[in-house]
Design an enzyme around this catalytic site. Structure first.
Site: not given
Ligand SMILES: Cc1cc2nc3c(=O)[nH]c(=O)nc-3n(C[C@H](O)[C@H](O)[C@H](O)COP(=O)(O)OP(=O)(O)OC[C@H]3O[C@@H](n4cnc5c(N)ncnc54)[C@H](O)[C@@H]3O)c2cc1C
Ligand code: SF4
Length: 504
Positions: A296, A98, A444, A255, A294, A290, A189, A102
């Protein structure tokens, strides 16, 4: 001087004197902490990508009139949203984790429309304040963290019903200069790697929750903020000698819990203050952006597929039919996530403020697939890797003059493959499926941007059962009753009210 490169960014984090606890002790300088540094490297890659690939990771902003990092851009077309997704996949491929930027991007974009619509209703000044903030962030090229999730206490109760009001961030004081907030945000995050944090409500609010309806931007080093660092499995491997056991020594996610003890926010950085009925709009628009961000995870999926193919090759079984089929299945699942995300971005529309919003149904389908498919990819990668994945001795044993030669003899794969390379690829699969970056790739994926049930609720709201039932009845030649009412049960009536009759 604005931050340009990853190196500039890393230097910008030094000397901020954040109050960070890790292993029960205060951290002196996070930038130099071996456990924290890989997470900083992952954010730094968002700057370096923008230097290397300008078309992908930078864009002209109508707000500041400058070419800015895409993470700070307010989207003005479907193409902007699609390019966000392409950049996210690329960064997932480059870091295997991560990269933390974002949440802030999606917070700025959702606030763009929500502040505009609040001003329209209440003649407030939130939108202009937000634009000034965005302009500053774009000009200096800053990292913005998005702090939405409250600790929430008893989940069956709303904010005002909690025994301890600090279970949700709330306003405790207002004066002519600004507001003061108390409370905490969980699972944040990249918060320690951010320059600014945007605090937002986490759920739909009622009138009695007005003090919890607060949005504001605070510098990450504002007085009154304490950070407590979150542990990730196998995280101390990055504090050991040697890189081999880490699997991905350079990059990780981050995190932490943030605690706000009388943190001051000046009025010019307050973007919501008591307008409780806009909390739902903000949460829904934020999660809409969001949940498609993801994609990502498809970049991480690409890395894992590559690692699985490599270990199969090192083990001498690249052409075996079930291995090839598992790699096809992994690719199919990974691309299914991407397909929903990118389709959601393409199917976007402009809102009143001028920002574009992607398709909510497809964003929720994308995120819902993310709560499942990476686990399946992880299972197949572990299958292909073999048991050595979890019984592999340490780098120190590999370097030891007595055990090293034994391991080199007995851990060989196919001819021509360096034993150390075989160990490295196994460690990477371990890192992504049960080690440090399994946080980013698996858990996550499950909970970030809302746990699976949150997506099912959104899908149920938009599934248009009424419209679909009408399609079926038309073809089956089933007529409405004499008064023109469709014939259906009370249960269906309730579902229709949520799902709508029309194809929208
Ligand atoms: C790695 C990671 C990174 C994250 N990053 C961020 C971030 O940057 N910013 C941010 O704001 N948040 C972040 N989150 C938070 C994320 O959005 C939350 O984890 C998510 O919304 C779930 O909340 P929770 O963890 O408190 O789980 P819980 O609320 O404890 O949920 C646990 C289970 O209980 C169910 N449940 C909870 N309440 C109810 C209810 N009232 N009715 C029915 N079922 C219920 C849930 O569906 C779930 O199955 C992150 C989370 C993770 C794991
Ligand atoms: S989980 Fe993905 S979308 Fe969220 S901040 Fe990390 S990289 Fe970005």
């Amino acid at each position: 001087m604005p931050i340009r490169t990853g190196e500039d960014y890393i230097e910008s984090l030094r000397g901020r004197n954040l109050k960070i606890y890790l292993f029960g002790e205060l951290v002196k300088e996070p930038v130099d902490h071996p456990l924290i540094r890989p997470s900083i490297n992952a954010v730094a890659e968002t700057y370096d990508l923008a230097v290397r690939e300008q078309d992908l990771a930078t864009v002209e902003s109508s707000i500041s009139g400058q070419r800015v990092n895409r993470f700070l851009h307010i989207v003005q077309s479907a193409e902007d949203l699609v390019l966000q997704n392409k950049m996210q996949r690329k960064l997932g491929q480059n870091t295997g984790t991560c990269f933390q930027r974002c949440v802030g991007m999606d917070a700025l974009n959702s606030l763009h429309s929500v502040t505009y619509e609040m001003d329209e209703k209440y003649k407030t000044n939130y939108h202009k304040r937000l634009l000034d903030f965005i302009k500053m962030a774009q000009t200096e090229n800053l990292i913005i963290g998005g702090a939405m999730t409250d600790p929430k206490g008893d989940r069956s109760k709303g904010p005002h019903e909690q025994e301890d009001p600090d279970m949700f961030v709330h306003v405790v004081e207002k004066n002519d200069k600004g507001i003061i907030i108390n409370g905490a945000k969980a699972h944040q995050t990249g918060c320690i790697n951010s320059h600014w944090i945007i605090v937002m409500p986490t759920m739909r609010l009622a009138e009695a929750d007005a003090e919890f309806a607060v949005v504001g931007a605070v510098p990450a080093d504002a007085p009154g903020i304490t950070y407590i660092y979150g542990r990730q499995s196998c995280d101390t491997r990055s504090m050991e000698e040697g890189d081999l056991d880490s699997g991905n020594a350079k990059y990780s996610g981050q995190e932490a819990m943030m605690i706000f003890d009388h943190v001051f926010i000046p009025w010019e950085k307050v973007f919501m203050n008591g307008e409780y009925e806009f909390a739902a709009m903000l949460v829904e628009r934020f999660t809409c952006y969001h949940r498609r961000s993801y994609v990502c995870k498809t970049g991480l999926g690409d890395v894992l597929i590559g690692a699985a193919a490599t270990i199969a090759d090192y083990n001498g079984v690249p052409n075996v039919s079930h291995i090839k089929d598992k790699l096809v299945e992994m690719t199919h699942l990974n691309e299914s996530i991407y397909a929903a995300g990118i389709a959601s971005s393409y199917q976007s529309r402009p809102l009143k403020s001028g920002v574009w919003l992607n398709d909510d149904m497809l964003a929720n389908v994308c995120k819902h697939n993310v709560t499942r498919f990476p686990y399946e990819l992880g299972r197949m990668a572990q299958d292909i890797a073999g048991g050595l994945l979890v019984t592999l001795p340490s780098e120190k044993d590999f370097r030891n003059p007595e055990t090293g030669p034994l391991l080199k003899k007995y851990l060989r794969g196919r001819k021509g493959v360096d034993v150390e390379n075989r160990m490295k690829i196994l460690r990477l699969i371990e890192n992504m499926t049960m080690g440090r970056n399994a946080v980013g790739y698996l858990t996550e994926s499950m909970h970030g941007a809302g746990s699976p049930q949150a997506q099912r609720i959104q899908i149920a709201r938009q599934m248009q059962l009424g419209y679909k039932s009408k399609l079926a009845k038309n073809l089956a030649n089933i007529k409405d009753d004499e008064e023109g009412r469709p014939e259906h049960s009370e249960y269906f009536e309730r579902v229709f009210k949520i799902g709508g009759y029309e194809n929208n």
